[in-house]
Design an enzyme around this catalytic site. Structure first.
Site, mmCIF file in Angstrom:
data_model
loop_
_atom_site.group_PDB
_atom_site.id
_atom_site.type_symbol
_atom_site.label_atom_id
_atom_site.label_comp_id
_atom_site.label_asym_id
_atom_site.label_seq_id
_atom_site.Cartn_x
_atom_site.Cartn_y
_atom_site.Cartn_z
ATOM 1 N N HIS A 1 33.581 -38.543 -10.902
ATOM 2 C CA HIS A 1 34.812 -37.733 -11.822
ATOM 3 C C HIS A 1 34.809 -36.631 -12.725
ATOM 4 O O HIS A 1 33.376 -36.403 -13.331
ATOM 5 C CB HIS A 1 34.792 -39.175 -13.157
ATOM 6 C CG HIS A 1 35.423 -40.654 -12.448
ATOM 7 N ND1 HIS A 1 36.704 -40.981 -12.788
ATOM 8 C CD2 HIS A 1 34.668 -41.390 -12.088
ATOM 9 C CE1 HIS A 1 36.720 -41.764 -12.551
ATOM 10 N NE2 HIS A 1 36.230 -42.142 -11.750
ATOM 11 N N GLN B 1 40.704 -42.612 -2.314
ATOM 12 C CA GLN B 1 41.231 -43.714 -1.038
ATOM 13 C C GLN B 1 41.905 -43.934 -0.676
ATOM 14 O O GLN B 1 41.815 -44.476 0.286
ATOM 15 C CB GLN B 1 39.828 -45.056 -2.710
ATOM 16 C CG GLN B 1 38.577 -44.815 -2.911
ATOM 17 C CD GLN B 1 38.162 -46.243 -3.657
ATOM 18 O OE1 GLN B 1 38.986 -46.943 -3.931
ATOM 19 N NE2 GLN B 1 36.979 -45.776 -4.265
ATOM 20 N N CYS C 1 38.458 -40.582 -7.282
ATOM 21 C CA CYS C 1 38.313 -42.197 -7.414
ATOM 22 C C CYS C 1 39.297 -42.648 -6.976
ATOM 23 O O CYS C 1 39.495 -42.802 -5.149
ATOM 24 C CB CYS C 1 38.129 -42.641 -8.338
ATOM 25 S SG CYS C 1 37.041 -44.350 -9.289
ATOM 26 N N GLY D 1 40.053 -51.846 -9.110
ATOM 27 C CA GLY D 1 41.273 -52.873 -7.898
ATOM 28 C C GLY D 1 40.712 -52.588 -6.886
ATOM 29 O O GLY D 1 39.351 -51.378 -6.210
ATOM 30 N N GLU E 1 36.306 -35.190 -14.243
ATOM 31 C CA GLU E 1 37.102 -35.030 -15.863
ATOM 32 C C GLU E 1 35.230 -35.139 -16.680
ATOM 33 O O GLU E 1 35.760 -36.242 -17.741
ATOM 34 C CB GLU E 1 38.000 -35.262 -15.932
ATOM 35 C CG GLU E 1 38.685 -37.292 -16.025
ATOM 36 C CD GLU E 1 37.083 -37.789 -14.606
ATOM 37 O OE1 GLU E 1 37.384 -39.129 -14.943
ATOM 38 O OE2 GLU E 1 37.586 -37.322 -13.433
#
Length: 357
Positions: free
Chosen positions: A332, A251, A247, A221, A334
């Site tokens: 990412h 933000q 991620c 979202g 991971e």
């Protein structure tokens, strides 16, 4: 059975349905990964979206439940050129078709996914409907599509109770905004005791547990819809605890410090995105899944400065916070199934907490 993908711009693709026969309205995005569709299905960051896989054949190695990145799939629908109905893989436990039926997720195959991707790249991400109803009323569908919003989905995908993964090393508090399981595994493999908290847990409760470090996870979202969470992130910033954010967490940290985010035209989704470390110029291939990006110019350089940038479009891929033990990245580290170029950042986080590489 015939199925239809109807886009917000009026374009209609006709194909064949698979998975659930349910009709769905969602945001339509594309992912350029060649493998990892199980992880895409179960990545909570796709909540509210239907995913078009650009690789033409999906499902050829089946579904292995051990590869899931959360307890269930979260995307709204799946769009592919061709579904492999007979997987060939010794680890396979199910077919993609059965998996989607089990979780009531509709799919459509047999459409020109290259044409769809070109539309999304040229016009930008848009809403769409997957339906098997050939008698659809296009005017009514357009009303639904124009009205649809992904909304606040972090609360829907987050855990509802605290969970602890035992370890004999550093204590890490992981905020679950829609965390992929491999974030906790990556920490646990390095000996950390990982306590996973629901998204709306207060900073006071987290700090009362006295963690050695804090992780802010990925999630779905618009980050600006997470107002209460942003306020708590600001308190975590002020705590002087080491913080590693990925991620959505990246933000949220920027927003907490007075920065802005913007929606991208089509976003970055796939396992092949080049990112440059601004400190030494080295380029890493990364896995990404985001439709929003931090506007680095909106942050006071005394508070935060860019640390990584996307090689393709120059967008921000990470920030560092001078005077603070904080590292945030848009990609990412991971990544599961990969690439693993940036997994070293977990070792950097260990050093931030006082450990050795």
């Amino acid at each position: 059975m015939k199925a239809y993908l109807i886009l917000e711009n009026g374009k209609v693709f006709e194909g064949t349905g698979f998975g659930s026969p349910r009709e769905c309205v969602s945001e339509i995005v594309f992912n350029t990964s060649m493998t990892g569709y199980t992880q895409v299905l179960t990545d909570p960051s796709y909540a509210g979206q239907s995913v078009c896989m650009t690789y033409p054949l999906i499902g050829n190695y089946g579904i292995c439940y051990e590869d899931m990145e959360s307890s269930r799939p979260w995307l709204s629908g799946m769009i592919v050129h061709e579904v492999s109905r007979v997987p060939s893989n010794f680890r396979s436990e199910d077919t993609l078709d059965n998996f989607l039926k089990k979780y009531d997720i509709p799919g459509i195959q047999g459409i020109d996914t290259r044409a769809l991707t070109r539309i999304l790249r040229e016009k930008g991400v848009m809403n769409g409907m997957i339906t098997r109803n050939g008698d659809y009323d296009l005017d009514r569908v357009m009303e639904q599509l124009h009205a649809y919003k992904v909304g606040e989905v972090v609360g829907r995908v987050s855990r509802t109770q605290k969970e602890v993964l035992p370890g004999d090393g550093y204590k890490v508090a992981l905020l679950d905004y829609g965390a992929k399981d491999n974030i906790a595994r990556s920490l646990n493999e390095r000996g950390c005791q990982v306590t996973i908290y629901p998204a709306y847990t207060s900073a006071d409760e987290i700090l009362a547990d006295n963690p050695d470090g804090i992780m802010l996870s990925n999630g779905p979202g618009d980050p600006q819809s997470c107002g209460p969470i942003i306020q708590e992130v600001r308190k975590l910033y002020e705590s002087d605890k080491p913080i590693f954010a990925i991620c959505l967490g990246h933000q949220l940290m920027a927003l907490a410090m007075g920065g802005r985010t913007r929606k991208m035209r089509w976003g970055h989704r796939g396992g092949n995105h080049p990112v440059r470390d601004l400190a030494d110029g080295r380029v890493y291939i990364t896995s990404q899944n985001h439709g929003y990006v931090v506007v680095p110019e909106s942050l006071d350089p005394k508070i935060a400065v860019p640390a990584f940038e996307n090689v393709n479009d120059g967008s921000n891929e990470g920030m560092r916070y001078p005077g603070k033990n904080i590292m945030t990245v848009q990609f990412h580290p991971e990544a599961c199934p990969g690439p693993h170029d940036s997994s070293y950042l977990f070792d950097t986080f260990m050093q931030m907490m006082g450990g050795e590489n």
